[in-house]
Design a protein around this motif. Sequence first.
Motif, PDB file in Angstrom:
ATOM      1  N   THR A   1     -45.118  68.597 -26.840  1.00  0.00           N
ATOM      2  CA  THR A   1     -44.285  67.897 -25.849  1.00  0.00           C
ATOM      3  C   THR A   1     -43.351  68.849 -25.097  1.00  0.00           C
ATOM      4  OG1 THR A   1     -44.397  65.866 -27.140  1.00  0.00           O
ATOM      5  CG2 THR A   1     -42.610  66.049 -25.536  1.00  0.00           C
ATOM      6  N   PRO A   2     -42.572  69.709 -25.797  1.00  0.00           N
ATOM      7  CA  PRO A   2     -41.711  70.629 -25.027  1.00  0.00           C
ATOM      8  C   PRO A   2     -42.499  71.618 -24.188  1.00  0.00           C
ATOM      9  CG  PRO A   2     -41.594  71.099 -27.373  1.00  0.00           C
ATOM     10  CD  PRO A   2     -42.300  69.796 -27.229  1.00  0.00           C
ATOM     11  N   LEU A   3     -43.667  72.021 -24.638  1.00  0.00           N
ATOM     12  CA  LEU A   3     -44.473  72.939 -23.837  1.00  0.00           C
ATOM     13  C   LEU A   3     -44.969  72.265 -22.562  1.00  0.00           C
ATOM     14  CD1 LEU A   3     -46.583  74.797 -26.565  1.00  0.00           C
ATOM     15  CD2 LEU A   3     -44.831  75.782 -25.071  1.00  0.00           C
ATOM     16  N   ALA A   4     -45.369  71.003 -22.691  1.00  0.00           N
ATOM     17  CA  ALA A   4     -45.779  70.267 -21.486  1.00  0.00           C
ATOM     18  C   ALA A   4     -44.611  70.116 -20.521  1.00  0.00           C
ATOM     19  CB  ALA A   4     -46.341  68.905 -21.889  1.00  0.00           C
ATOM     20  N   GLY A   5     -43.436  69.810 -21.071  1.00  0.00           N
ATOM     21  CA  GLY A   5     -42.259  69.694 -20.208  1.00  0.00           C
ATOM     22  C   GLY A   5     -41.899  71.012 -19.566  1.00  0.00           C
ATOM     23  N   LEU A   6     -42.038  72.119 -20.326  1.00  0.00           N
ATOM     24  CA  LEU A   6     -41.737  73.433 -19.769  1.00  0.00           C
ATOM     25  C   LEU A   6     -42.687  73.776 -18.633  1.00  0.00           C
ATOM     26  CD1 LEU A   6     -40.051  76.014 -20.010  1.00  0.00           C
ATOM     27  CD2 LEU A   6     -41.691  76.834 -21.721  1.00  0.00           C
ATOM     28  N   HIS A   7     -43.954  73.404 -18.802  1.00  0.00           N
ATOM     29  CA  HIS A   7     -44.929  73.664 -17.749  1.00  0.00           C
ATOM     30  C   HIS A   7     -44.575  72.887 -16.477  1.00  0.00           C
ATOM     31  CE1 HIS A   7     -48.846  73.458 -15.636  1.00  0.00           C
ATOM     32  NE2 HIS A   7     -49.030  74.669 -16.166  1.00  0.00           N
ATOM     33  N   MET A   8     -44.126  71.652 -16.620  1.00  0.00           N
ATOM     34  CA  MET A   8     -43.718  70.853 -15.455  1.00  0.00           C
ATOM     35  C   MET A   8     -42.503  71.467 -14.775  1.00  0.00           C
ATOM     36  SD  MET A   8     -44.189  66.982 -16.887  1.00  0.00           S
ATOM     37  CE  MET A   8     -43.358  66.359 -15.440  1.00  0.00           C
ATOM     38  N   HIS A   9     -41.541  71.936 -15.550  1.00  0.00           N
ATOM     39  CA  HIS A   9     -40.340  72.540 -14.965  1.00  0.00           C
ATOM     40  C   HIS A   9     -40.674  73.803 -14.189  1.00  0.00           C
ATOM     41  CE1 HIS A   9     -37.434  69.771 -16.553  1.00  0.00           C
ATOM     42  NE2 HIS A   9     -37.792  70.012 -17.828  1.00  0.00           N
ATOM     43  N   VAL A  10     -41.617  74.582 -14.711  1.00  0.00           N
ATOM     44  CA  VAL A  10     -42.013  75.796 -13.991  1.00  0.00           C
ATOM     45  C   VAL A  10     -42.656  75.434 -12.657  1.00  0.00           C
ATOM     46  CG1 VAL A  10     -43.575  77.776 -14.048  1.00  0.00           C
ATOM     47  CG2 VAL A  10     -42.231  77.187 -16.066  1.00  0.00           C
ATOM     48  N   GLN A  11     -43.498  74.402 -12.670  1.00  0.00           N
ATOM     49  CA  GLN A  11     -44.113  73.974 -11.410  1.00  0.00           C
ATOM     50  C   GLN A  11     -43.062  73.494 -10.422  1.00  0.00           C
ATOM     51  OE1 GLN A  11     -46.972  71.054 -12.727  1.00  0.00           O
ATOM     52  NE2 GLN A  11     -48.662  72.551 -12.691  1.00  0.00           N
ATOM     53  N   LEU A  12     -42.053  72.735 -10.903  1.00  0.00           N
ATOM     54  CA  LEU A  12     -40.982  72.274 -10.012  1.00  0.00           C
ATOM     55  C   LEU A  12     -40.186  73.439  -9.448  1.00  0.00           C
ATOM     56  CD1 LEU A  12     -39.642  69.152 -11.963  1.00  0.00           C
ATOM     57  CD2 LEU A  12     -40.964  69.164  -9.841  1.00  0.00           C
ATOM     58  N   LEU A  13     -39.891  74.432 -10.327  1.00  0.00           N
ATOM     59  CA  LEU A  13     -39.143  75.596  -9.855  1.00  0.00           C
ATOM     60  C   LEU A  13     -39.935  76.382  -8.814  1.00  0.00           C
ATOM     61  CD1 LEU A  13     -37.549  76.923 -13.180  1.00  0.00           C
ATOM     62  CD2 LEU A  13     -36.360  75.928 -11.215  1.00  0.00           C
ATOM     63  N   GLN A  14     -41.240  76.446  -9.014  1.00  0.00           N
ATOM     64  CA  GLN A  14     -42.059  77.176  -8.051  1.00  0.00           C
ATOM     65  C   GLN A  14     -42.093  76.480  -6.697  1.00  0.00           C
ATOM     66  OE1 GLN A  14     -46.045  77.850  -9.414  1.00  0.00           O
ATOM     67  NE2 GLN A  14     -46.414  79.543  -7.963  1.00  0.00           N
ATOM     68  N   ARG A  15     -42.087  75.133  -6.703  1.00  0.00           N
ATOM     69  CA  ARG A  15     -42.034  74.410  -5.429  1.00  0.00           C
ATOM     70  C   ARG A  15     -40.676  74.571  -4.765  1.00  0.00           C
ATOM     71  NH1 ARG A  15     -44.474  70.004  -8.520  1.00  0.00           N
ATOM     72  NH2 ARG A  15     -46.754  70.025  -8.192  1.00  0.00           N
ATOM     73  N   GLN A  16     -39.631  74.603  -5.584  1.00  0.00           N
ATOM     74  CA  GLN A  16     -38.284  74.744  -5.022  1.00  0.00           C
ATOM     75  C   GLN A  16     -38.012  76.166  -4.530  1.00  0.00           C
ATOM     76  OE1 GLN A  16     -35.663  73.456  -8.113  1.00  0.00           O
ATOM     77  NE2 GLN A  16     -36.293  71.281  -8.000  1.00  0.00           N
ATOM     78  N   HIS A  17     -38.710  77.134  -5.064  1.00  0.00           N
ATOM     79  CA  HIS A  17     -38.522  78.539  -4.669  1.00  0.00           C
ATOM     80  C   HIS A  17     -39.881  79.121  -4.288  1.00  0.00           C
ATOM     81  CE1 HIS A  17     -34.412  78.413  -6.288  1.00  0.00           C
ATOM     82  NE2 HIS A  17     -34.954  77.758  -7.331  1.00  0.00           N
ATOM     83  N   PRO A  18     -40.348  78.784  -3.107  1.00  0.00           N
ATOM     84  CA  PRO A  18     -41.682  79.246  -2.692  1.00  0.00           C
ATOM     85  C   PRO A  18     -41.714  80.695  -2.228  1.00  0.00           C
ATOM     86  CG  PRO A  18     -40.697  77.922  -0.971  1.00  0.00           C
ATOM     87  CD  PRO A  18     -39.721  77.921  -2.099  1.00  0.00           C
ATOM     88  N   ASP A  19     -40.709  81.479  -2.596  1.00  0.00           N
ATOM     89  CA  ASP A  19     -40.671  82.864  -2.146  1.00  0.00           C
ATOM     90  C   ASP A  19     -41.885  83.617  -2.683  1.00  0.00           C
ATOM     91  OD1 ASP A  19     -38.286  82.125  -1.097  1.00  0.00           O
ATOM     92  OD2 ASP A  19     -37.060  83.092  -2.651  1.00  0.00           O
ATOM     93  N   ALA A  20     -42.449  84.481  -1.827  1.00  0.00           N
ATOM     94  CA  ALA A  20     -43.611  85.263  -2.235  1.00  0.00           C
ATOM     95  C   ALA A  20     -43.269  86.236  -3.351  1.00  0.00           C
ATOM     96  CB  ALA A  20     -44.179  86.025  -1.028  1.00  0.00           C
ATOM     97  N   ALA A  21     -42.012  86.682  -3.380  1.00  0.00           N
ATOM     98  CA  ALA A  21     -41.631  87.638  -4.424  1.00  0.00           C
ATOM     99  C   ALA A  21     -41.618  86.996  -5.805  1.00  0.00           C
ATOM    100  CB  ALA A  21     -40.240  88.208  -4.110  1.00  0.00           C
ATOM    101  N   LEU A  22     -41.448  85.677  -5.867  1.00  0.00           N
ATOM    102  CA  LEU A  22     -41.410  84.986  -7.155  1.00  0.00           C
ATOM    103  C   LEU A  22     -42.771  84.441  -7.586  1.00  0.00           C
ATOM    104  CD1 LEU A  22     -38.112  82.916  -6.736  1.00  0.00           C
ATOM    105  CD2 LEU A  22     -38.446  85.065  -7.983  1.00  0.00           C
ATOM    106  N   ALA A  23     -43.780  84.565  -6.728  1.00  0.00           N
ATOM    107  CA  ALA A  23     -45.092  83.998  -7.058  1.00  0.00           C
ATOM    108  C   ALA A  23     -45.702  84.667  -8.296  1.00  0.00           C
ATOM    109  CB  ALA A  23     -46.031  84.140  -5.859  1.00  0.00           C
ATOM    110  N   THR A  24     -45.614  85.984  -8.341  1.00  0.00           N
ATOM    111  CA  THR A  24     -46.212  86.690  -9.497  1.00  0.00           C
ATOM    112  C   THR A  24     -45.496  86.369 -10.804  1.00  0.00           C
ATOM    113  OG1 THR A  24     -46.987  88.486  -8.062  1.00  0.00           O
ATOM    114  CG2 THR A  24     -46.827  88.950 -10.425  1.00  0.00           C
ATOM    115  N   PRO A  25     -44.165  86.403 -10.865  1.00  0.00           N
ATOM    116  CA  PRO A  25     -43.495  86.025 -12.119  1.00  0.00           C
ATOM    117  C   PRO A  25     -43.782  84.587 -12.534  1.00  0.00           C
ATOM    118  CG  PRO A  25     -41.985  87.223 -10.708  1.00  0.00           C
ATOM    119  CD  PRO A  25     -43.194  86.948  -9.898  1.00  0.00           C
ATOM    120  N   PHE A  26     -43.814  83.670 -11.542  1.00  0.00           N
ATOM    121  CA  PHE A  26     -44.123  82.280 -11.898  1.00  0.00           C
ATOM    122  C   PHE A  26     -45.546  82.146 -12.467  1.00  0.00           C
ATOM    123  CE2 PHE A  26     -40.643  80.636  -8.983  1.00  0.00           C
ATOM    124  CZ  PHE A  26     -39.925  80.066 -10.017  1.00  0.00           C
TER     125      PHE A  26
END
Length: 453
Positions: free
Chosen positions: A246-271
């Motif tokens: 359950t926490p891993l699924a939630g963590l995966h969702m949060h990462v996807q939300l953060l990636q949408r909120q920060h669409p910077d190309a510099a953050l694409a590789t770390p995400f």
Amino acid sequence: MVSEPSWSLRRRLLVAIVAASTVLWLASLGIVTYIAWHETNDVFDDALEESGYMLLAATTDWNERGLLPRAQAGRTSERKVDMQYQIVVDGRVLQRTSGAPATPFVAGFDDDHGFADPRLGQQRWRVFLVRDDARRFEVQVGQLHKKRLDILEELAEHLWLPIAGFLALLALVCWLLIHRVLKPLRQTASAIAAKTPHDLALVAVDDQPRELLPIVQALNGVLGRLDAALQAERRFTADAAHELRTPLAGLHMHVQLLQRQHPDAALATPFKKLRDDIARVTALVDSLLALARLDPVTREQLATEPVPLPPLCEQLRATLADTAARRGITLVLRCTGAVAQANPAMLQIAVRNLLDNAVRYCPDGARIELDAVRAAGRIVITVRDNGPGVDAASRQRLSERFFRVLGHEAGQGGSGLGLSIVRRIVELHGGALVFGAGLEGQGLGVTMDLPAH
């Protein structure tokens, strides 16, 4: 419920051997008695015959000094009892048999009658001497000691064969009795030897001998403690894996939300790296959960049914088709109308893990073949590729848990549990997992041998 009292192995073995020995001893005693009676009758008959000739000779006139007739004397060598006699008066032998010496057997005998053991020359005699009341004459009857030994040797010659036969029969009967009485020990040893790492059931204590009962009880105590420890470990692994999903699924969702909120190309590789790490941890948790569910299952508990292989293999190829197409990997499926006797869900997991490993660790543009055929009454499923392969030494450890030589060599992430799950599933189906060379001597080939329907 009150258990039946244990029986004594020592007492049962003692009673069996003593009873068998007594019966065979009585039988051998009967045969020995019969043979001894037959031989003794011969000896007594010869003694009667000898006595008759002696009395016949004794009725002759004493003045007719001489020997018993030669015809009678010549028969003495054929008799079992060969007695010689002398009639002695004033120290002189008046009459004797042909085998008796010319001088008295015994001279200067003090008593009126008795036995003596004189030695005349190289021969030893047993002599009985008797005098008449007036001491006018005496009769000396002698027999060579060698004649007595001949009777004993003849008796032994008739007895040794039946006695040896009964000794051999006694040894055979004792061996059979011991083999039968010790059968519970062999059964208990077989039950213990048949134990597997997944079979920790207690050894039955019913009908165990008293001498073996403490050992079985001590072993059951060890098995009980080991089973409790393994159950606790499995529960911990299953609970931890379940709680982590359950926490891993939630963590995966949060990462996807953060990636949408920060669409910077510099953050694409770390995400992307973060998502890959989360996916790897999630796969590890799923594998741990699968192993925790498989470990306590026994082959007898496994529910199986006929599983057609063509649709199952086609479904798995379709599942991995997009991933393989992106990397230019060719998936070849050769599956006849074979039908396996297996658990459908477990068989699908096993074949999927083999294909997934091949796709993950093969380089771009590789070739993977899946063969499923019926051979010699078994179902043989083989996944082969022309990837980097694994050296012969490492192949022996591929199904060990957390062994990751493939992931290390290919730069791919992995938990090292996929092939462990496959091996456990194959073991539950009574099959074998074999590692070998891949296509054209390159890469890796993995073969599952399973029962056919």
